[in-house]
Design a protein around this motif. Structure first.
Motif, PDB file in Angstrom:
ATOM      1  N   ALA A  61       0.823  -1.203   0.000  1.00  0.00           N
ATOM      2  CA  ALA A  61       0.000   0.000   0.000  1.00  0.00           C
ATOM      3  C   ALA A  61       0.862   1.260   0.000  1.00  0.00           C
ATOM      4  O   ALA A  61       0.571   2.235  -0.705  1.00  0.00           O
ATOM      5  N   GLY A  62       1.934   1.250   0.786  1.00  0.00           N
ATOM      6  CA  GLY A  62       2.829   2.403   0.790  1.00  0.00           C
ATOM      7  C   GLY A  62       3.501   2.610  -0.551  1.00  0.00           C
ATOM      8  O   GLY A  62       3.653   3.750  -1.019  1.00  0.00           O
ATOM      9  N   GLN A  63       3.913   1.522  -1.180  1.00  0.00           N
ATOM     10  CA  GLN A  63       4.521   1.640  -2.506  1.00  0.00           C
ATOM     11  C   GLN A  63       3.520   2.154  -3.538  1.00  0.00           C
ATOM     12  O   GLN A  63       3.866   2.963  -4.405  1.00  0.00           O
ATOM     13  N   ALA A  64       2.260   1.715  -3.437  1.00  0.00           N
ATOM     14  CA  ALA A  64       1.228   2.224  -4.331  1.00  0.00           C
ATOM     15  C   ALA A  64       0.988   3.715  -4.093  1.00  0.00           C
ATOM     16  O   ALA A  64       0.781   4.487  -5.038  1.00  0.00           O
ATOM     17  N   TRP A  65       1.021   4.134  -2.826  1.00  0.00           N
ATOM     18  CA  TRP A  65       0.858   5.562  -2.504  1.00  0.00           C
ATOM     19  C   TRP A  65       1.975   6.378  -3.131  1.00  0.00           C
ATOM     20  O   TRP A  65       1.749   7.466  -3.657  1.00  0.00           O
ATOM     21  N   LEU A  66       3.185   5.859  -3.096  1.00  0.00           N
ATOM     22  CA  LEU A  66       4.311   6.559  -3.711  1.00  0.00           C
ATOM     23  C   LEU A  66       4.161   6.616  -5.235  1.00  0.00           C
ATOM     24  O   LEU A  66       4.483   7.636  -5.858  1.00  0.00           O
ATOM     25  N   VAL A  67       3.669   5.538  -5.827  1.00  0.00           N
ATOM     26  CA  VAL A  67       3.527   5.497  -7.286  1.00  0.00           C
ATOM     27  C   VAL A  67       2.519   6.535  -7.770  1.00  0.00           C
ATOM     28  O   VAL A  67       2.758   7.229  -8.764  1.00  0.00           O
ATOM     29  N   ILE A  68       1.382   6.683  -7.073  1.00  0.00           N
ATOM     30  CA  ILE A  68       0.382   7.649  -7.532  1.00  0.00           C
ATOM     31  C   ILE A  68       0.856   9.083  -7.318  1.00  0.00           C
ATOM     32  O   ILE A  68       0.270  10.016  -7.873  1.00  0.00           O
ATOM     33  N   HIS A  69       1.922   9.269  -6.547  1.00  0.00           N
ATOM     34  CA  HIS A  69       2.521  10.595  -6.401  1.00  0.00           C
ATOM     35  C   HIS A  69       3.715  10.795  -7.323  1.00  0.00           C
ATOM     36  O   HIS A  69       4.408  11.812  -7.234  1.00  0.00           O
ATOM     37  N   GLY A  70       3.969   9.830  -8.198  1.00  0.00           N
ATOM     38  CA  GLY A  70       5.029   9.986  -9.184  1.00  0.00           C
ATOM     39  C   GLY A  70       6.410   9.611  -8.703  1.00  0.00           C
ATOM     40  O   GLY A  70       7.404   9.954  -9.358  1.00  0.00           O
ATOM     41  N   VAL A  71       6.534   8.920  -7.583  1.00  0.00           N
ATOM     42  CA  VAL A  71       7.848   8.527  -7.068  1.00  0.00           C
ATOM     43  C   VAL A  71       8.330   7.275  -7.803  1.00  0.00           C
ATOM     44  O   VAL A  71       7.603   6.278  -7.841  1.00  0.00           O
ATOM     45  N   PRO A  72       9.525   7.282  -8.386  1.00  0.00           N
ATOM     46  CA  PRO A  72      10.017   6.066  -9.060  1.00  0.00           C
ATOM     47  C   PRO A  72      10.439   4.996  -8.063  1.00  0.00           C
ATOM     48  O   PRO A  72      11.024   5.296  -7.011  1.00  0.00           O
TER      49      PRO A  72
END
Length: 350
Positions: A61-72
């Motif tokens: 879930a944390g990785q998905a949160w980072l992805v939707i914010h554009g974090v590679p």
């Protein structure tokens, strides 16, 4: 004090502005994280992730949160066999539809902070909110990185500020009513102190910018309509992929939500297709109006709607950017002010 002409005073919660901004950011981060956790937990509850533990779900879930914010995310996988070697790659695909979640939450927070701030003190609330949101991103990246998924902590802190900061500034501007009032500048007085030529140049630049915006919006609207028509024509192929995946009701719903999150991206891909440049789906592939050449694709239903093979009349799509340019030119002639006569009367003393 409100960022309005009335200046009546509305400080909102009785706390320092930087603290109020931090609380607004914490609230937005919590809500956006919760919206990410819910579908993941729903898939896990239907045995969608096998025997994965809660710690794995939390990191996902944390990785998905980072992805939707554009974090590679930096992925490392190990192949099979005796001579298996680790392979690394970067996952950097921004789902523009899901990025609207933190953007809209920040837009709401920006309006609330604008109502509680003086025009010359709004920076305190914005700075406090951005520091807290960046800290939340760094903490998420630190907790959710694993041996297989690496996160650069500086990117985890800075990239989420792009959609969040943009939404907060636009929301504050919406409450203030103008950009000049947002930063405490009297636009009328500034314009009065500039020369006539500067005012004319500013008017032309503003009209040109609006015309360019009209061209982009028109091209995106046409490409979105074409995307909808393409999905309607190939709906049977999309349904066939859904049936082949057989993800179940909850898994199918999660897959659909993920595809809807990438719907604005698909509209941009459609615009690239209409422009003639096309787009790629993997190394060595190309999807364009003159033909499609791709390798095996993942089982994502929307990919079934990609036009296949050579297209005899695909070149007709190249007229779309031309039509968008014509519309922009019409808008510029309608919006732009013609001051040539005034310039002649100033320069030529008859």
């Amino acid at each position: 004090m409100k960022l309005r002409a009335d200046q009546t005073g509305d400080r909102g919660l009785p706390m320092p502005l930087w603290l109020q901004g931090g609380l607004e950011s914490a609230q937005a981060a919590f809500i956006s994280a919760l919206l990410v956790v819910v579908p993941i937990v729903a898939v896990w509850a239907t045995s969608g992730f096998g025997s994965a533990g809660l710690d794995v779900l939390a990191r996902l879930a944390g990785q998905a949160w980072l992805v939707i914010h554009g974090v590679p995310l930096y992925l490392t996988t190990v192949g099979e066999g005796a001579a298996a070697r680790p392979e690394a790659g970067t996952l950097w695909l921004l789902p523009l539809g899901l990025t609207l979640i933190p953007f809209l939450l920040a837009w709401r927070a920006g309006r609330r902070l604008a109502r509680a701030s003086y025009t010359d003190q709004l920076w305190q609330a914005l700075l406090g909110s951005w520091l807290v949101y960046a800290g939340f991103g760094i903490a998420t990246g630190f907790i959710c990185r694993t041996e297989d998924v690496g996160v650069f902590l500086w990117w985890a802190g800075l990239f989420p500020l792009v959609p969040f900061g943009l939404g907060m500034v636009i929301g504050a501007r919406r409450e203030a009513g103008s950009w000049s009032r947002l930063i405490g500048v009297d636009a009328v007085d500034w314009i009065a102190r500039t020369s006539q030529h500067s005012r004319w140049a500013g008017s032309y630049l503003a009209s040109a910018a609006k015309a360019g915006f009209v061209a982009v919006i028109a091209a995106l609207a046409i490409s979105s309509a074409l995307l909808a028509a393409d999905l309607f024509i190939h709906w049977n192929l999309v349904v066939a992929v859904y049936e082949a995946v057989d993800a179940g009701p909850v898994g199918g719903a999660a897959l659909t939500i993920a595809q809807l999150g990438f719907l604005p991206n698909l509209a941009v891909f459609a615009l690239a297709w209409l422009s003639g440049s096309g787009f790629a789906l993997g190394a060595g592939s190309h999807v364009g109006p003159l033909g499609t050449a791709v390798g095996p694709l993942p089982s994502i239903p929307v990919f079934a709607a990609i036009p296949a093979g050579p297209l005899d009349f695909g070149f007709v799509a190249l007229v779309v950017p031309v039509l968008a340019g014509v519309l922009a030119g019409w808008w510029f002639l309608r919006e732009g002010e013609n001051h040539f006569d005034e310039w002649l009367s100033i320069k030529l003393h008859v």
